[in-house]
Scaffold this motif. Structure first.
Motif, PDB file in Angstrom:
ATOM      1  N   MET A   1       0.835  -1.192   0.000  1.00  0.00           N
ATOM      2  CA  MET A   1       0.000   0.000   0.000  1.00  0.00           C
ATOM      3  C   MET A   1       0.870   1.242   0.000  1.00  0.00           C
ATOM      4  SD  MET A   1      -2.737   1.265   2.919  1.00  0.00           S
ATOM      5  CE  MET A   1      -1.425   1.629   4.081  1.00  0.00           C
ATOM      6  N   GLN A   2       0.465   2.237  -0.784  1.00  0.00           N
ATOM      7  CA  GLN A   2       1.188   3.496  -0.829  1.00  0.00           C
ATOM      8  C   GLN A   2       0.195   4.639  -0.692  1.00  0.00           C
ATOM      9  OE1 GLN A   2       3.252   3.495  -4.553  1.00  0.00           O
ATOM     10  NE2 GLN A   2       4.930   2.262  -3.797  1.00  0.00           N
ATOM     11  N   ASN A   3       0.553   5.642   0.095  1.00  0.00           N
ATOM     12  CA  ASN A   3      -0.213   6.871   0.195  1.00  0.00           C
ATOM     13  C   ASN A   3       0.697   8.019  -0.214  1.00  0.00           C
ATOM     14  OD1 ASN A   3      -2.805   6.057   1.265  1.00  0.00           O
ATOM     15  ND2 ASN A   3      -1.699   5.484   3.120  1.00  0.00           N
ATOM     16  N   GLN A   4       0.224   8.853  -1.091  1.00  0.00           N
ATOM     17  CA  GLN A   4       0.999   9.992  -1.546  1.00  0.00           C
ATOM     18  C   GLN A   4       0.197  11.254  -1.312  1.00  0.00           C
ATOM     19  OE1 GLN A   4       1.812   9.254  -5.648  1.00  0.00           O
ATOM     20  NE2 GLN A   4       3.026   7.421  -5.248  1.00  0.00           N
ATOM     21  N   SER A   5       0.835  12.284  -0.766  1.00  0.00           N
ATOM     22  CA  SER A   5       0.182  13.568  -0.543  1.00  0.00           C
ATOM     23  C   SER A   5       1.008  14.659  -1.199  1.00  0.00           C
ATOM     24  CB  SER A   5       0.046  13.859   0.956  1.00  0.00           C
ATOM     25  OG  SER A   5      -0.728  12.866   1.579  1.00  0.00           O
ATOM     26  N   SER A   6       0.313  15.674  -1.689  1.00  0.00           N
ATOM     27  CA  SER A   6       1.008  16.763  -2.370  1.00  0.00           C
ATOM     28  C   SER A   6       0.122  17.983  -2.376  1.00  0.00           C
ATOM     29  CB  SER A   6       1.329  16.381  -3.815  1.00  0.00           C
ATOM     30  OG  SER A   6       1.810  17.497  -4.529  1.00  0.00           O
ATOM     31  N   SER A   7       0.725  19.163  -2.379  1.00  0.00           N
ATOM     32  CA  SER A   7      -0.047  20.394  -2.506  1.00  0.00           C
ATOM     33  C   SER A   7      -0.394  20.681  -3.951  1.00  0.00           C
ATOM     34  CB  SER A   7       0.743  21.574  -1.916  1.00  0.00           C
ATOM     35  OG  SER A   7       1.968  21.726  -2.622  1.00  0.00           O
ATOM     36  N   GLN A   8       0.153  19.906  -4.858  1.00  0.00           N
ATOM     37  CA  GLN A   8      -0.122  20.100  -6.274  1.00  0.00           C
ATOM     38  C   GLN A   8      -0.972  18.952  -6.804  1.00  0.00           C
ATOM     39  OE1 GLN A   8       0.793  22.918  -7.893  1.00  0.00           O
ATOM     40  NE2 GLN A   8       1.577  23.572  -5.903  1.00  0.00           N
ATOM     41  N   SER A   9      -2.091  19.267  -7.412  1.00  0.00           N
ATOM     42  CA  SER A   9      -3.003  18.247  -7.915  1.00  0.00           C
ATOM     43  C   SER A   9      -3.009  18.274  -9.432  1.00  0.00           C
ATOM     44  CB  SER A   9      -4.415  18.512  -7.392  1.00  0.00           C
ATOM     45  OG  SER A   9      -5.350  17.732  -8.093  1.00  0.00           O
ATOM     46  N   PRO A  10      -2.974  17.103 -10.068  1.00  0.00           N
ATOM     47  CA  PRO A  10      -3.035  17.065 -11.529  1.00  0.00           C
ATOM     48  C   PRO A  10      -4.453  17.150 -12.054  1.00  0.00           C
ATOM     49  CG  PRO A  10      -2.820  14.861 -10.679  1.00  0.00           C
ATOM     50  CD  PRO A  10      -2.768  15.779  -9.487  1.00  0.00           C
ATOM     51  N   VAL A  11      -5.444  17.234 -11.151  1.00  0.00           N
ATOM     52  CA  VAL A  11      -6.832  17.274 -11.573  1.00  0.00           C
ATOM     53  C   VAL A  11      -7.337  18.707 -11.538  1.00  0.00           C
ATOM     54  CG1 VAL A  11      -7.361  14.893 -11.030  1.00  0.00           C
ATOM     55  CG2 VAL A  11      -7.486  16.573  -9.236  1.00  0.00           C
ATOM     56  N   SER A  12      -8.626  18.889 -11.802  1.00  0.00           N
ATOM     57  CA  SER A  12      -9.122  20.209 -12.175  1.00  0.00           C
ATOM     58  C   SER A  12      -9.733  21.020 -11.043  1.00  0.00           C
ATOM     59  CB  SER A  12     -10.181  20.034 -13.279  1.00  0.00           C
ATOM     60  OG  SER A  12     -11.223  19.171 -12.845  1.00  0.00           O
ATOM     61  N   ILE A  13      -9.645  20.567  -9.803  1.00  0.00           N
ATOM     62  CA  ILE A  13     -10.229  21.298  -8.687  1.00  0.00           C
ATOM     63  C   ILE A  13      -9.342  22.490  -8.337  1.00  0.00           C
ATOM     64  CG2 ILE A  13     -10.736  21.152  -6.224  1.00  0.00           C
ATOM     65  CD1 ILE A  13     -12.824  19.857  -8.017  1.00  0.00           C
ATOM     66  N   PHE A  15      -7.484  25.222  -6.071  1.00  0.00           N
ATOM     67  CA  PHE A  15      -6.933  25.029  -4.732  1.00  0.00           C
ATOM     68  C   PHE A  15      -6.948  26.328  -3.936  1.00  0.00           C
ATOM     69  CE2 PHE A  15      -6.310  20.828  -5.326  1.00  0.00           C
ATOM     70  CZ  PHE A  15      -5.350  20.214  -4.537  1.00  0.00           C
ATOM     71  N   SER A  16      -7.125  26.182  -2.615  1.00  0.00           N
ATOM     72  CA  SER A  16      -6.999  27.279  -1.670  1.00  0.00           C
ATOM     73  C   SER A  16      -6.006  26.839  -0.604  1.00  0.00           C
ATOM     74  CB  SER A  16      -8.359  27.590  -1.038  1.00  0.00           C
ATOM     75  OG  SER A  16      -8.721  26.561  -0.128  1.00  0.00           O
ATOM     76  N   ALA A  17      -5.890  27.635   0.462  1.00  0.00           N
ATOM     77  CA  ALA A  17      -4.992  27.255   1.555  1.00  0.00           C
ATOM     78  C   ALA A  17      -5.456  25.975   2.233  1.00  0.00           C
ATOM     79  CB  ALA A  17      -4.915  28.395   2.570  1.00  0.00           C
ATOM     80  N   ARG A  18      -6.750  25.731   2.181  1.00  0.00           N
ATOM     81  CA  ARG A  18      -7.294  24.527   2.832  1.00  0.00           C
ATOM     82  C   ARG A  18      -7.655  23.502   1.754  1.00  0.00           C
ATOM     83  NH1 ARG A  18     -11.587  25.370   7.376  1.00  0.00           N
ATOM     84  NH2 ARG A  18     -12.856  26.179   5.651  1.00  0.00           N
ATOM     85  N   SER A  19      -6.635  22.999   1.109  1.00  0.00           N
ATOM     86  CA  SER A  19      -6.800  22.028   0.034  1.00  0.00           C
ATOM     87  C   SER A  19      -5.894  20.833   0.272  1.00  0.00           C
ATOM     88  CB  SER A  19      -6.459  22.662  -1.324  1.00  0.00           C
ATOM     89  OG  SER A  19      -7.330  23.726  -1.625  1.00  0.00           O
ATOM     90  N   ALA A  20      -6.191  19.753  -0.426  1.00  0.00           N
ATOM     91  CA  ALA A  20      -5.351  18.553  -0.311  1.00  0.00           C
ATOM     92  C   ALA A  20      -5.491  17.708  -1.559  1.00  0.00           C
ATOM     93  CB  ALA A  20      -5.739  17.739   0.921  1.00  0.00           C
ATOM     94  N   PHE A  21      -4.445  16.952  -1.828  1.00  0.00           N
ATOM     95  CA  PHE A  21      -4.452  15.947  -2.879  1.00  0.00           C
ATOM     96  C   PHE A  21      -3.831  14.690  -2.296  1.00  0.00           C
ATOM     97  CE2 PHE A  21      -4.242  13.910  -6.881  1.00  0.00           C
ATOM     98  CZ  PHE A  21      -2.992  13.306  -6.979  1.00  0.00           C
ATOM     99  N   VAL A  22      -4.572  13.593  -2.318  1.00  0.00           N
ATOM    100  CA  VAL A  22      -4.091  12.333  -1.746  1.00  0.00           C
ATOM    101  C   VAL A  22      -4.351  11.218  -2.750  1.00  0.00           C
ATOM    102  CG1 VAL A  22      -4.340  10.643   0.110  1.00  0.00           C
ATOM    103  CG2 VAL A  22      -4.528  13.087   0.623  1.00  0.00           C
ATOM    104  N   ARG A  23      -3.358  10.366  -2.915  1.00  0.00           N
ATOM    105  CA  ARG A  23      -3.522   9.163  -3.740  1.00  0.00           C
ATOM    106  C   ARG A  23      -3.217   7.941  -2.882  1.00  0.00           C
ATOM    107  NH1 ARG A  23      -1.333   8.125  -9.904  1.00  0.00           N
ATOM    108  NH2 ARG A  23      -2.519   6.183 -10.236  1.00  0.00           N
ATOM    109  N   ARG A  24      -4.097   6.982  -2.932  1.00  0.00           N
ATOM    110  CA  ARG A  24      -3.926   5.726  -2.195  1.00  0.00           C
ATOM    111  C   ARG A  24      -3.947   4.578  -3.199  1.00  0.00           C
ATOM    112  NH1 ARG A  24      -5.048   2.860   2.661  1.00  0.00           N
ATOM    113  NH2 ARG A  24      -6.223   0.935   2.307  1.00  0.00           N
ATOM    114  N   THR A  25      -2.861   3.820  -3.220  1.00  0.00           N
ATOM    115  CA  THR A  25      -2.745   2.718  -4.164  1.00  0.00           C
ATOM    116  C   THR A  25      -2.469   1.422  -3.405  1.00  0.00           C
ATOM    117  OG1 THR A  25      -1.853   4.204  -5.853  1.00  0.00           O
ATOM    118  CG2 THR A  25      -1.543   1.847  -6.194  1.00  0.00           C
ATOM    119  N   THR A  26      -3.309   0.419  -3.648  1.00  0.00           N
ATOM    120  CA  THR A  26      -3.109  -0.897  -3.069  1.00  0.00           C
ATOM    121  C   THR A  26      -3.215  -1.929  -4.196  1.00  0.00           C
ATOM    122  OG1 THR A  26      -5.427  -1.465  -2.624  1.00  0.00           O
ATOM    123  CG2 THR A  26      -4.314  -0.065  -1.007  1.00  0.00           C
ATOM    124  N   LYS A  27      -3.109  -3.202  -3.852  1.00  0.00           N
ATOM    125  CA  LYS A  27      -3.294  -4.249  -4.852  1.00  0.00           C
ATOM    126  C   LYS A  27      -4.754  -4.377  -5.269  1.00  0.00           C
ATOM    127  CE  LYS A  27       0.704  -7.030  -3.472  1.00  0.00           C
ATOM    128  NZ  LYS A  27       1.156  -8.354  -2.962  1.00  0.00           N
TER     129      LYS A  27
END
Length: 212
Positions: A1-13, A15-27
């Motif tokens: 399992m991997q969790n990745q967090s970043s202040s930069q999102s490749p999607v179209s939402i 962002f403000s100061a209270r934003s997040a981008f998280v990716r969770r990858t498992t099998k």
């Protein structure tokens, strides 16, 4: 399992100061959540589970959160893993966007009617996960969605956003109405809790000085 967090999102939402981008990858699943707590209710949900997408739209629309969720999973087995992992990843994104939780109202509550259904939600962004789940859904499925997964979604979200959440069914017999009213009441309660309290906008809303 991997969790990745970043202040930069490749999607179209946006962002403000209270934003997040998280990716969770498992099998079993790959889930991406991008959110902006200070949004306008923009939502793009593509989980492969149409009813869950519909409920995610309720969270965004009535919570005034900009939210994008993309998920792929082992739906050929069933919806359980994808449903749960979307709840986990959304909870992680909420926790990341809130940071130390300074300035928020912290508490929220709402009673949502939907035709014959009436659902009460009260919540606390306390830093202590707890779910009190009081729904009595009479059918096993709404469309193809297993109604047992509603509780699993909220268990996952609560544990990873670290909130106390009470859901109480005051009335209702139609399964779709009960579930949708629950998501609407949750969204409005969360909106209330996450709004900034201007009287203590730079303080943690706790007599202890911290939320844990």
């Amino acid at each position: 399992m991997q969790n990745q967090s970043s202040s930069q999102s490749p999607v179209s939402i946006p962002f403000s100061a209270r934003s997040a981008f998280v990716r969770r990858t498992t099998k079993e699943t790959d889930v991406i959540v991008s959110l902006n707590l200070d949004g306008q209710g923009i939502c793009h949900a593509s989980t492969g589970i149409l009813f869950l997408d519909h409920m995610i739209n309720q969270i965004a629309s009535h919570g005034l959160i900009d939210l994008e969720i993309k998920a792929t999973g082992d739906l050929g087995i069933d919806d359980h893993h994808t449903n749960e992992d979307v709840g986990i990843t959304l909870g992680q994104a909420l926790a990341e966007a809130l940071g130390d939780r300074k300035g928020i109202n912290r508490f929220g509550h709402f009673i949502a009617p939907l035709d014959e259904a009436l659902i009460q939600v009260a919540l606390d962004f306390s830093g202590r996960p707890h779910l009190n789940y009081g729904l009595e859904i009479l059918t096993q499925r709404v469309g193809t969605y297993d109604t047992q997964l509603v509780r699993e979604f909220f268990v996952a979200l609560v544990n990873h956003s670290q909130i106390t959440l009470h859901i109480r069914q005051l009335d209702g017999i139609n399964s779709h109405h009960i579930i949708e009213a629950t998501f609407k009441a949750f969204a409005r309660s969360m909106r209330m809790a996450l709004e900034i309290d201007l009287r203590r906008s730079h303080a943690v809303p706790s007599s202890k000085g911290m939320l844990v």
